[in-house]
Motif scaffolding. Sequence first.
Motif, mmCIF file in Angstrom:
data_model
loop_
_atom_site.group_PDB
_atom_site.id
_atom_site.type_symbol
_atom_site.label_atom_id
_atom_site.label_comp_id
_atom_site.label_asym_id
_atom_site.label_seq_id
_atom_site.Cartn_x
_atom_site.Cartn_y
_atom_site.Cartn_z
ATOM 1 N N ALA A 10 4.451 -52.912 42.959
ATOM 2 C CA ALA A 10 5.175 -51.637 42.996
ATOM 3 C C ALA A 10 4.380 -50.573 42.244
ATOM 4 C CB ALA A 10 6.562 -51.799 42.394
ATOM 5 N N PRO A 11 3.289 -50.082 42.849
ATOM 6 C CA PRO A 11 2.446 -49.079 42.184
ATOM 7 C C PRO A 11 3.139 -47.716 42.090
ATOM 8 C CG PRO A 11 1.751 -49.370 44.442
ATOM 9 C CD PRO A 11 2.802 -50.410 44.194
ATOM 10 N N HIS A 12 2.484 -46.793 41.423
ATOM 11 C CA HIS A 12 2.996 -45.435 41.278
ATOM 12 C C HIS A 12 3.295 -44.828 42.652
ATOM 13 C CE1 HIS A 12 3.602 -41.526 39.440
ATOM 14 N NE2 HIS A 12 2.831 -40.995 40.371
ATOM 15 N N GLY A 13 4.484 -44.223 42.775
ATOM 16 C CA GLY A 13 4.885 -43.607 44.036
ATOM 17 C C GLY A 13 5.656 -44.517 44.958
ATOM 18 N N SER A 14 5.766 -45.779 44.600
ATOM 19 C CA SER A 14 6.491 -46.724 45.454
ATOM 20 C C SER A 14 7.968 -46.757 45.081
ATOM 21 C CB SER A 14 5.898 -48.128 45.328
ATOM 22 O OG SER A 14 6.049 -48.627 44.002
#
Length: 375
Positions: A110-114
């Motif tokens: 779950a990276p940044h923006g997800s």
Amino acid sequence: MAFGWIDEQAELRARAGLVRTLRPRPADSPLLDLASNDYLGLARHPEVTEGAARAARTWGGGATGSRLVTGTTELHAELERELADFCGFEAALVFSSGYAANLAAVTALAPHGSLIVSDAGNHASLIDGCRLARGTTQVVAHAEPDAARKALAGHEGTAIAVSDTVFSVDGDAAPLAALAAACREHGAGLVVDDAHGLGVLGDGGRGAPQAAGLAGADDVVATVTLSKSLGSQGGAVLGPARVVEHLVNAARTFIFDTGLAPAAAGAALSALRLLRREPERAARARVVAGELHARLTAAGLEAVRPDAAVVSVRAPSPEDAVNWAARCRAAGLAVGCFRPPSVPDGISRLRLTARADLTGQQIERAVGLIGETRP
């Protein structure tokens, strides 16, 4: 005064009947155990304990380092291959605990923006994974695929849905097939925690994803613990090989944690091989759960129908739950006691484990004691 606020918190817990205490158990407890997560009765099985001892004699008492330095032995790799094959996934990665495996899976995927769509009834380890991830978390109604679908529809970009397969409080199962369908409509991945499904659900105990036809799918990742049905310690993430490779390079609880102790890996591998030979253990655990539920409800107790091996019995209040569990213990029966904040709905419960090795006489005795000691 430093830490003075702790005293205030302790007083509030005491007033609410929420004080928790450690209770060391002896090696040979006289209690009938319906409190542990030893679903298949393998924690003390001679093959499992010998597997642990043999691994310790061969590899030593500890892994000696992180998995990327010295903490990966041939035994770890063997366990990963056999675990992935048994559960029907392309690859597996072993961690020092199921908690660490969940933190790894959620944070690394779950990276940044997800967007992370999380079931309201999820285990604390999944919740903490959501808190630590750089993506945004949206909590949705418990076991409601349409709620997950609606959340995913409102997001453009990378997304995952996160859910237990069997929820640890009431033992109810998630609607995995419907949840996967909701994810696929929006190109989202599905991450499921099968801690309470492995060894109990699926063909010969291969787990809830296998039972739902999701094992091996390129958009499904499962986490498991080795400390419940397999009677050992540790956890693992199962999924596509490229996901496992990503975790090796990106999951902080893998990169910076000491590897699982060889003894635990050896015990888990022995238990897994035993389950392959004796798949009837999984079915027996489910039968015991059904018998417990039927007898408890016949006795007039409010028990939740189990979908796996967890049987939950409602208590009137946190204080009643604590006292009920204590009276059971005094009568020779160990049961779990779940109270806020461990329960998402605020309802306190006795939590029973349906072990595959329980006899009919033990089931009858347990139900009798629970009924006799009720508030």
